[in-house]
Every structure is written in structure tokens, then in C-alpha cells.
Design a protein around this motif. Structure first.
Motif, short mmCIF file in Angstrom:
data_model
loop_
_atom_site.label_atom_id
_atom_site.label_comp_id
_atom_site.label_asym_id
_atom_site.label_seq_id
_atom_site.Cartn_x
_atom_site.Cartn_y
_atom_site.Cartn_z
N THR A 91 2.40 9.44 -14.04
CA THR A 91 1.52 9.42 -12.87
C THR A 91 1.29 10.83 -12.31
N THR A 92 0.27 10.92 -11.50
CA THR A 92 0.01 12.16 -10.74
C THR A 92 0.00 11.77 -9.27
N SER A 93 0.69 12.58 -8.46
CA SER A 93 0.76 12.24 -7.02
C SER A 93 -0.19 13.12 -6.24
N GLY A 153 -7.49 7.89 -7.17
CA GLY A 153 -6.40 8.23 -6.26
C GLY A 153 -6.60 7.52 -4.94
N ASP A 154 -5.52 7.43 -4.18
CA ASP A 154 -5.59 6.76 -2.88
C ASP A 154 -5.88 7.78 -1.79
N ALA A 155 -6.08 7.29 -0.59
CA ALA A 155 -6.20 8.17 0.57
C ALA A 155 -4.88 8.91 0.75
N GLY A 181 -8.07 -1.40 -13.45
CA GLY A 181 -8.78 -2.65 -13.14
C GLY A 181 -7.91 -3.48 -12.21
N TYR A 182 -8.54 -4.34 -11.43
CA TYR A 182 -7.83 -5.05 -10.36
C TYR A 182 -8.03 -6.56 -10.43
N PRO A 183 -7.07 -7.29 -11.00
CA PRO A 183 -7.21 -8.75 -11.10
C PRO A 183 -7.37 -9.42 -9.75
N GLN A 208 -19.32 0.15 -14.61
CA GLN A 208 -19.79 1.54 -14.52
C GLN A 208 -18.81 2.50 -15.19
N LYS A 209 -17.50 2.23 -14.99
CA LYS A 209 -16.50 3.13 -15.59
C LYS A 209 -16.54 3.03 -17.11
N VAL A 210 -16.72 1.82 -17.59
CA VAL A 210 -16.77 1.64 -19.06
C VAL A 210 -18.05 2.28 -19.61
N LYS A 222 -8.86 -7.77 -7.16
CA LYS A 222 -9.87 -6.82 -6.65
C LYS A 222 -9.23 -5.64 -5.94
N HIS A 223 -9.94 -4.51 -5.99
CA HIS A 223 -9.45 -3.31 -5.30
C HIS A 223 -9.54 -3.54 -3.78
N LEU A 224 -8.56 -2.99 -3.08
CA LEU A 224 -8.46 -3.28 -1.64
C LEU A 224 -9.70 -2.92 -0.84
N ALA A 265 -18.33 -7.41 -7.02
CA ALA A 265 -18.74 -6.01 -6.80
C ALA A 265 -17.77 -5.08 -7.51
N ASP A 266 -16.48 -5.42 -7.43
CA ASP A 266 -15.47 -4.57 -8.06
C ASP A 266 -15.64 -4.57 -9.58
N LEU A 267 -15.98 -5.74 -10.13
CA LEU A 267 -16.19 -5.83 -11.58
C LEU A 267 -17.40 -5.00 -12.01
P1 FAD Z 1 -12.50 3.64 -8.41
O1 FAD Z 1 -12.77 3.01 -9.71
O2 FAD Z 1 -13.29 4.86 -8.05
O3 FAD Z 1 -12.73 2.51 -7.29
C1 FAD Z 1 -12.32 2.75 -5.94
C2 FAD Z 1 -13.11 1.82 -5.02
O4 FAD Z 1 -14.47 2.24 -4.95
C3 FAD Z 1 -13.18 0.38 -5.50
O5 FAD Z 1 -13.17 -0.45 -4.36
C4 FAD Z 1 -14.51 0.27 -6.22
O6 FAD Z 1 -15.02 -1.05 -6.21
C5 FAD Z 1 -15.36 1.22 -5.38
N1 FAD Z 1 -16.44 1.91 -6.10
C6 FAD Z 1 -16.37 2.45 -7.33
N2 FAD Z 1 -17.54 3.08 -7.62
C7 FAD Z 1 -18.34 2.95 -6.52
C8 FAD Z 1 -19.65 3.41 -6.18
N3 FAD Z 1 -20.38 4.11 -7.03
N4 FAD Z 1 -20.15 3.09 -4.95
C9 FAD Z 1 -19.39 2.37 -4.06
N5 FAD Z 1 -18.15 1.90 -4.34
C10 FAD Z 1 -17.61 2.20 -5.55
N6 FAD Z 1 -2.87 6.55 -7.87
C11 FAD Z 1 -2.38 7.80 -7.86
O7 FAD Z 1 -2.48 8.50 -6.84
N7 FAD Z 1 -1.74 8.33 -8.97
C12 FAD Z 1 -1.60 7.64 -10.11
O8 FAD Z 1 -1.04 8.14 -11.09
C13 FAD Z 1 -2.12 6.30 -10.16
N8 FAD Z 1 -2.01 5.54 -11.27
C14 FAD Z 1 -2.55 4.28 -11.30
C15 FAD Z 1 -2.48 3.52 -12.48
C16 FAD Z 1 -3.02 2.24 -12.52
C17 FAD Z 1 -2.95 1.43 -13.79
C18 FAD Z 1 -3.63 1.68 -11.36
C19 FAD Z 1 -4.19 0.29 -11.38
C20 FAD Z 1 -3.72 2.43 -10.20
C21 FAD Z 1 -3.19 3.73 -10.15
N9 FAD Z 1 -3.27 4.52 -9.00
C22 FAD Z 1 -2.77 5.79 -8.99
C23 FAD Z 1 -3.88 3.98 -7.79
C24 FAD Z 1 -5.41 4.27 -7.70
O9 FAD Z 1 -5.62 5.66 -7.57
C25 FAD Z 1 -5.93 3.53 -6.49
O10 FAD Z 1 -5.89 2.15 -6.71
C26 FAD Z 1 -7.27 3.98 -5.95
O11 FAD Z 1 -7.42 3.46 -4.64
C27 FAD Z 1 -8.48 3.52 -6.76
O12 FAD Z 1 -8.54 4.17 -7.95
P2 FAD Z 1 -9.65 3.75 -9.06
O13 FAD Z 1 -9.54 4.73 -10.13
O14 FAD Z 1 -9.55 2.32 -9.36
O15 FAD Z 1 -11.00 4.02 -8.20
#
Ligand code: FAD
Length: 318
Positions: free
Chosen positions: A50-52, A126-128, A179-181, A199-201, A183-185, A192-194
């Protein structure tokens, strides 16, 4: 070797993999090895690192005043990847984040990975940061993981930033995304999440690793919905064993996931964390066996820096 090639080579046999978290700076890498060593008997073809995100710390100044400084407490992802690749002969998967990195910094990380012979990267938003209530993109960085995937995909095509194109020694990273079974928070709906996952794929992601889940049906439904919307890449389930009572509140709060009531009731019956670990391990074993029966390509475990429970689970499953 690419994760997708490992999966193909396994010819339907489910692989074991896990994720590690770099130790806090100032600690010896041996601490990490001590957690990886017991898991090597299960032959993981890859290990995620992971990266923090950066965080604020408060440094005491003379006179007792506190000064706020920004720092990274767990740096070293790429270094750890290089080290485990050579020590264990496994493919490391560094996590690359949008948050906290400019596009140029990301390019430098990717160039380092390419020089080191790392074949896979996991692209994440990444998260906030801890003090933020929502994710804010870094200046000259990205808002969404799909943009980061595109940068990596461009690099694979020989296109660097600043219009440096057609470089002869191209990277060929296999790109993972989250991916989020459940959904992303932040996402307004599962659908919408799917669509965002699509888009990522489409931007170049080769495989998906899921957020942890405790009810396999959520994963099976997610995979079915992803296939229906046209996602064809492998979707690797992520499993985390519950190990302390606080997980009952922390996991739903941080990851917005649900814990099945049967699991909650079993944990509530426990009188100490030792019993909770046993319940958590049993649950993860049951989940893993069912996933293997369903023919998933890999079961990926979130170790959170500790391997003893993952070893207990893997020894019953693999
Ligand atoms: P995204 O795919 O960008 O999605 C984030 C949100 O934005 C989603 O709600 C999505 O629906 C929405 N969204 C996407 N594109 C758009 C758009 N164009 N317009 C509007 N909305 C959009 N965090 C870390 O800090 N370090 C780690 O090493 C790390 N490893 C992880 C490994 C796994 C397997 C998983 C599942 C999560 C990990 N995380 C990690 C947490 C991750 O960074 C968070 O869940 C983060 O909040 C979302 O990352 P994402 O890449 O899914 O974001």
C-alpha cells in the motif's frame, strides 16, 4: 509477470495473495519480513504494497508552541517492492495514488517501477486526508483514479508527460483498480459506481481488486452486475478477517460496508479479542472456501501488517 498472466497460467486454480502496509518510518524492514515469511508457504504469485497519504503532525517548538508539519509516516512503497521482489521472487504490486502526488511525481514513481522491472501497479485515488471531510485533489494531480489509469496506459504506449512521445523502452504495466461490492462510500448509487468502474477499465485497467466484504453474495452480485455492464477483466475478491471488537464499528464507519448479523452476534458473544480472532478467522475460512468453490481467480487478503491470522486461514483453504 503480469497478474493477468499469473491468472491465465493457473488455469482455473485459485491463487493466494495478500496486501502489506509499509512499516512506520524509523522501523526496520525485518519487521515486515517477519510478517511475510510465514505466508510464503502458500506461494503468493504477487504481494500488494500500500501507499499512505501524507498527514499532519504537530512538532513542539521552544516555548511550548506546536508547529503543524506535513509528512508521510509510511513512505517506502517502491523500495519495499524492490526488496520483496528480490528476496522472495514474487511480483510486487505498488499502490499508486492520486491524492498527495502531482502528475510529474507519479511519472517519476512509474519510471522507478519500470527501471526496477515491476510489472504491475494498482491505480487508486486515495482517501481524503485525516483532517478533510472529502477528497481534495492535489494541485497538478488527479481527481479520479481513471485519470491516473490513463497516465499509466499512456506511459505503456510510450507517451510521457510534457509531450515526450514514442520513447523506445516502453513500460508494459498491468494495471489494477479498486471495485466496491457495496459501492464506494461517495457514490450516489451502485449503478453510478459501476459506470465509473467501466471508465477505469476503458482507460486501461486490466483487473479489479474488491474492497473487503463479509457476505459473499455481495461479491457474486457485484461480479454479475459488472459482467452485465460489459466489464470483462478479472475481479479479485478482497477478504479481511475481523480480529478485534472495535472492527464492528470501525469497518462500517471507514469503509461503509455491512457486517452480516450472524457474524456480529458471534462477535458480541466473545469475551476477549482472542475469541474474536477465532470467530473472525472461521468466518474468513468459510468465505474463502465458498469463493474457491465458485472458481474465483485469486483470494486476496488484507493483512493490515499482521500475518498470523492470514496464515491460520490460508492453511485451512490453500
Ligand atoms: P475512484 O475510482 O476515483 O472513485 C472514487 C469515487 O469517485 C467513487 O465514488 C466513484 O464512483 C467516483 N467517481 C469516479 N470517477 C468519477 C467521475 N469522473 N466523476 C464523478 N465521480 C467519479 N487507499 C490508500 O490511500 N492507499 C492504498 O494503498 C489503498 N489501497 C486500496 C486497495 C484496494 C483494493 C481498495 C479497494 C482500496 C484501496 N485504498 C487505498 C482506498 C481507496 O483509495 C479509496 O477507497 C478511495 O476513496 C477511492 O479510490 P478509487 O481508486 O476507488 O477512486
Amino acid at each position: 509477470m503480469k497478474i493477468t498472466e499469473h491468472i491465465k497460467k493457473a488455469k482455473g486454480k485459485t491463487l493466494f495473495s495478500f496486501e502489506i502496509v509499509p512499516p512506520k518510518k524509523g522501523q526496520h524492514i525485518q519487521k515486515l519480513y517477519n510478517n511475510i515469511d510465514p505466508l510464503m508457504e502458500f506461494k503468493p504469485p504477487f504481494i500488494d504494497v500500500t501507499t499512505s497519504r501524507e498527514e499532519y503532525i504537530y512538532v513542539k517548538k521552544t516555548g511550548g508552541l506546536l508547529e503543524r508539519k506535513i509528512t508521510r509516516m509510511r513512505p517506502g512503497t517502491v523500495g519495499i517492492c524492490a526488496s520483496i521482489m528480490h528476496k522472495y521472487n514474487v511480483d510486487p504490486v505498488p499502490h499508486v495514488l492520486c491524492g498527495g502526488f502531482t502528475k510529474d511525481e507519479t511519472e517519476y514513481v512509474l519510471v522507478d517501477c519500470h527501471y526496477l522491472g515491476i510489472d504491475n501497479v494498482m491505480a487508486l485515488r486515495g482517501d481524503a486526508m485525516k483532517h478533510q471531510s472529502y477528497f481534495e485533489p492535489t494541485k497538478d494531480g488527479y481527481s479520479y483514479a481513471s485519470e491516473l489509469v490513463k497516465q499509466i496506459d499512456d506511459l505503456n504506449k510510450g507517451k510521457y508527460l510534457h509531450d515526450i512521445t514514442d520513447m523506445p523502452h516502453r513500460s508494459d504495466f498491468c494495471i489494477g483498480v479498486a471495485g466496491y461490492p457495496e459501492k464506494h462510500l461517495e457514490s450516489p448509487s451502485m449503478e453510478a459506481d459501476l459506470r465509473r468502474l467501466v471508465q477505469k477499465v476503458e482507460a486501461g485497467a486490466d483487473y479489479v481488486v474488491t474492497q473487503m466484504f463479509f457476505d459473499n453474495q455481495k461479491y457474486f452480485d457485484f461480479v454479475r452486475a459488472a459482467r452485465e455492464i460489459g466489464i470483462k477483466v478479472p475481479i479479485i475478491p478482497g477478504i479481511k478477517p475481523v480480529s478485534i471488537k472495535r472492527h464492528l464499528n470501525i469497518l462500517p464507519q471507514v469503509f461503509r460496508i455491512n457486517l452480516p448479523d450472524d457474524l456480529v452476534k458471534e462477535i458480541e458473544k466473545c469475551s476477549d479479542n482472542k475469541q474474536i480472532r477465532e470467530v473472525g478467522n472461521e468466518w474468513a475460512i468459510k468465505q474463502s472456501k465458498e469463493l474457491l468453490d465458485a472458481g474465483v481467480p485469486v483470494v486476496h487478503y488484507y493483512s493490515m501488517g499482521k500475518s498470523d491470522n492470514i496464515k491460520t486461514i490460508a492453511s485451512q483453504v490453500f
